[in-house]
Scaffold this motif. Sequence first.
Motif, PDB file in Angstrom:
ATOM      1  N   THR A   1      27.271  44.096  31.961  1.00 28.15           N
ATOM      2  CA  THR A   1      28.605  43.646  32.348  1.00 28.15           C
ATOM      3  C   THR A   1      28.801  43.579  33.855  1.00 28.15           C
ATOM      4  OG1 THR A   1      29.575  45.865  32.382  1.00 28.15           O
ATOM      5  CG2 THR A   1      29.543  44.718  30.243  1.00 28.15           C
ATOM      6  N   ASP A   2      29.696  42.673  34.254  1.00 32.66           N
ATOM      7  CA  ASP A   2      30.078  42.584  35.664  1.00 32.66           C
ATOM      8  C   ASP A   2      30.802  43.858  36.103  1.00 32.66           C
ATOM      9  OD1 ASP A   2      28.981  40.078  35.709  1.00 32.66           O
ATOM     10  OD2 ASP A   2      30.887  39.005  35.860  1.00 32.66           O
ATOM     11  N   TYR A   3      31.499  44.479  35.173  1.00 29.04           N
ATOM     12  CA  TYR A   3      32.216  45.727  35.480  1.00 29.04           C
ATOM     13  C   TYR A   3      31.233  46.807  35.938  1.00 29.04           C
ATOM     14  CZ  TYR A   3      34.820  50.055  34.819  1.00 29.04           C
ATOM     15  OH  TYR A   3      35.382  51.286  35.008  1.00 29.04           O
ATOM     16  N   LYS A   4      30.150  46.975  35.195  1.00 25.43           N
ATOM     17  CA  LYS A   4      29.139  47.979  35.551  1.00 25.43           C
ATOM     18  C   LYS A   4      28.433  47.604  36.855  1.00 25.43           C
ATOM     19  CE  LYS A   4      29.206  51.043  32.218  1.00 25.43           C
ATOM     20  NZ  LYS A   4      29.511  52.440  32.479  1.00 25.43           N
ATOM     21  N   LEU A   5      28.200  46.315  37.057  1.00 25.70           N
ATOM     22  CA  LEU A   5      27.579  45.863  38.302  1.00 25.70           C
ATOM     23  C   LEU A   5      28.499  46.151  39.484  1.00 25.70           C
ATOM     24  CD1 LEU A   5      25.234  44.492  39.763  1.00 25.70           C
ATOM     25  CD2 LEU A   5      26.317  42.291  39.266  1.00 25.70           C
ATOM     26  N   ALA A   6      29.777  45.894  39.310  1.00 24.94           N
ATOM     27  CA  ALA A   6      30.748  46.184  40.368  1.00 24.94           C
ATOM     28  C   ALA A   6      30.731  47.668  40.714  1.00 24.94           C
ATOM     29  CB  ALA A   6      32.146  45.754  39.939  1.00 24.94           C
ATOM     30  N   GLN A   7      30.650  48.514  39.704  1.00 27.85           N
ATOM     31  CA  GLN A   7      30.573  49.960  39.958  1.00 27.85           C
ATOM     32  C   GLN A   7      29.325  50.303  40.758  1.00 27.85           C
ATOM     33  OE1 GLN A   7      30.866  51.547  35.925  1.00 27.85           O
ATOM     34  NE2 GLN A   7      32.889  52.387  36.431  1.00 27.85           N
ATOM     35  N   ALA A   8      28.198  49.726  40.379  1.00 23.26           N
ATOM     36  CA  ALA A   8      26.937  49.996  41.071  1.00 23.26           C
ATOM     37  C   ALA A   8      26.964  49.507  42.515  1.00 23.26           C
ATOM     38  CB  ALA A   8      25.776  49.361  40.320  1.00 23.26           C
ATOM     39  N   LEU A   9      27.622  48.365  42.734  1.00 22.19           N
ATOM     40  CA  LEU A   9      27.708  47.795  44.084  1.00 22.19           C
ATOM     41  C   LEU A   9      28.859  48.388  44.891  1.00 22.19           C
ATOM     42  CD1 LEU A   9      27.055  44.040  43.219  1.00 22.19           C
ATOM     43  CD2 LEU A   9      25.474  45.623  44.354  1.00 22.19           C
ATOM     44  N   GLU A  10      29.701  49.168  44.198  1.00 26.02           N
ATOM     45  CA  GLU A  10      30.880  49.777  44.816  1.00 26.02           C
ATOM     46  C   GLU A  10      31.830  48.724  45.386  1.00 26.02           C
ATOM     47  OE1 GLU A  10      29.665  52.886  47.508  1.00 26.02           O
ATOM     48  OE2 GLU A  10      28.612  53.968  45.923  1.00 26.02           O
ATOM     49  N   ILE A  11      32.079  47.697  44.569  1.00 25.24           N
ATOM     50  CA  ILE A  11      33.037  46.650  44.927  1.00 25.24           C
ATOM     51  C   ILE A  11      33.923  46.387  43.711  1.00 25.24           C
ATOM     52  CG2 ILE A  11      31.561  45.574  46.673  1.00 25.24           C
ATOM     53  CD1 ILE A  11      30.796  43.444  44.615  1.00 25.24           C
ATOM     54  N   HIS A  12      34.973  45.625  43.909  1.00 24.62           N
ATOM     55  CA  HIS A  12      35.913  45.323  42.825  1.00 24.62           C
ATOM     56  C   HIS A  12      35.282  44.323  41.849  1.00 24.62           C
ATOM     57  CE1 HIS A  12      39.590  44.068  40.789  1.00 24.62           C
ATOM     58  NE2 HIS A  12      40.113  45.199  41.248  1.00 24.62           N
ATOM     59  N   THR A  13      35.623  44.459  40.591  1.00 22.09           N
ATOM     60  CA  THR A  13      35.094  43.573  39.546  1.00 22.09           C
ATOM     61  C   THR A  13      35.435  42.113  39.821  1.00 22.09           C
ATOM     62  OG1 THR A  13      35.393  45.375  37.969  1.00 22.09           O
ATOM     63  CG2 THR A  13      34.972  43.209  37.052  1.00 22.09           C
ATOM     64  N   ALA A  14      36.618  41.860  40.354  1.00 24.19           N
ATOM     65  CA  ALA A  14      37.019  40.485  40.667  1.00 24.19           C
ATOM     66  C   ALA A  14      36.084  39.866  41.702  1.00 24.19           C
ATOM     67  CB  ALA A  14      38.457  40.458  41.175  1.00 24.19           C
ATOM     68  N   ARG A  15      35.585  40.677  42.604  1.00 22.90           N
ATOM     69  CA  ARG A  15      34.659  40.182  43.630  1.00 22.90           C
ATOM     70  C   ARG A  15      33.342  39.758  42.962  1.00 22.90           C
ATOM     71  NH1 ARG A  15      35.839  38.897  48.595  1.00 22.90           N
ATOM     72  NH2 ARG A  15      36.923  40.818  48.978  1.00 22.90           N
ATOM     73  N   VAL A  16      32.828  40.581  42.055  1.00 19.12           N
ATOM     74  CA  VAL A  16      31.596  40.233  41.336  1.00 19.12           C
ATOM     75  C   VAL A  16      31.812  38.946  40.546  1.00 19.12           C
ATOM     76  CG1 VAL A  16      29.995  40.930  39.498  1.00 19.12           C
ATOM     77  CG2 VAL A  16      30.733  42.599  41.197  1.00 19.12           C
ATOM     78  N   SER A  17      32.949  38.839  39.906  1.00 19.06           N
ATOM     79  CA  SER A  17      33.281  37.650  39.130  1.00 19.06           C
ATOM     80  C   SER A  17      33.283  36.404  40.016  1.00 19.06           C
ATOM     81  CB  SER A  17      34.647  37.846  38.490  1.00 19.06           C
ATOM     82  OG  SER A  17      34.799  37.038  37.388  1.00 19.06           O
ATOM     83  N   SER A  18      33.824  36.551  41.201  1.00 27.75           N
ATOM     84  CA  SER A  18      33.869  35.449  42.158  1.00 27.75           C
ATOM     85  C   SER A  18      32.466  35.061  42.626  1.00 27.75           C
ATOM     86  CB  SER A  18      34.742  35.846  43.350  1.00 27.75           C
ATOM     87  OG  SER A  18      34.885  34.776  44.228  1.00 27.75           O
ATOM     88  N   TYR A  19      31.609  36.068  42.807  1.00 27.82           N
ATOM     89  CA  TYR A  19      30.221  35.793  43.197  1.00 27.82           C
ATOM     90  C   TYR A  19      29.477  35.106  42.058  1.00 27.82           C
ATOM     91  CZ  TYR A  19      30.946  39.257  46.976  1.00 27.82           C
ATOM     92  OH  TYR A  19      31.406  39.971  48.056  1.00 27.82           O
ATOM     93  N   MET A  20      29.694  35.584  40.840  1.00 21.79           N
ATOM     94  CA  MET A  20      28.988  35.028  39.684  1.00 21.79           C
ATOM     95  C   MET A  20      29.411  33.587  39.394  1.00 21.79           C
ATOM     96  SD  MET A  20      26.770  37.070  38.664  1.00 21.79           S
ATOM     97  CE  MET A  20      26.269  38.131  37.346  1.00 21.79           C
ATOM     98  N   SER A  21      30.684  33.280  39.644  1.00 18.48           N
ATOM     99  CA  SER A  21      31.158  31.910  39.435  1.00 18.48           C
ATOM    100  C   SER A  21      30.853  31.027  40.643  1.00 18.48           C
ATOM    101  CB  SER A  21      32.655  31.912  39.142  1.00 18.48           C
ATOM    102  OG  SER A  21      33.371  32.371  40.269  1.00 18.48           O
ATOM    103  N   GLU A  22      30.244  31.632  41.654  1.00 19.57           N
ATOM    104  CA  GLU A  22      29.813  30.947  42.879  1.00 19.57           C
ATOM    105  C   GLU A  22      30.980  30.398  43.692  1.00 19.57           C
ATOM    106  OE1 GLU A  22      26.582  28.281  41.910  1.00 19.57           O
ATOM    107  OE2 GLU A  22      25.536  29.837  40.789  1.00 19.57           O
ATOM    108  N   LYS A  23      32.160  31.006  43.535  1.00 14.36           N
ATOM    109  CA  LYS A  23      33.315  30.645  44.362  1.00 14.36           C
ATOM    110  C   LYS A  23      33.189  31.261  45.749  1.00 14.36           C
ATOM    111  CE  LYS A  23      36.448  30.271  40.453  1.00 14.36           C
ATOM    112  NZ  LYS A  23      37.558  30.894  39.736  1.00 14.36           N
ATOM    113  N   GLU A  24      32.548  32.422  45.808  1.00  7.83           N
ATOM    114  CA  GLU A  24      32.316  33.139  47.068  1.00  7.83           C
ATOM    115  C   GLU A  24      30.861  33.569  47.127  1.00  7.83           C
ATOM    116  OE1 GLU A  24      35.102  36.248  48.491  1.00  7.83           O
ATOM    117  OE2 GLU A  24      36.060  35.963  46.546  1.00  7.83           O
TER     118      GLU A  24
END
Length: 120
Positions: A19-42
């Motif tokens: 999950t992106d949620y677990k990845l966000a925890q590992a990266l110590e960033i917000h889940t919305a940020r991971v989602s934005s990276y995964m959708s290639e918006k940022e």
Amino acid sequence: MSKAKELLLECKIKLGIKTDYKLAQALEIHTARVSSYMSEKEQPDTYTAVRMALILGRDPAEIIAEIEMGKEKNEKRREFWRNFLQHVQQQAKLFMLALICTATLCGVIPTKTGTRFFRA
């Protein structure tokens, strides 16, 4: 698929998470940020790039260069990042060669039970 997204997916595999949620925890960033990276918006910022490098066991400069090269629109700047990445990779190879030579000269021999030191 962007290089950043590839690296994020590689992090998920390395960590054994789905999950992106677990990845966000590992990266110590917000889940919305991971989602934005995964959708290639940022694209990941430097902090996230370094966190990914630590997870992947890679040189942070290499990860930063790969992300910058992937997002750069200016060909001259993209070429800069390409050359920088090659330089970083060459330095890593030289470091590993030096490490191997040093270990050989010092008589460090890996064994199943650990590392043994001896002098011939």
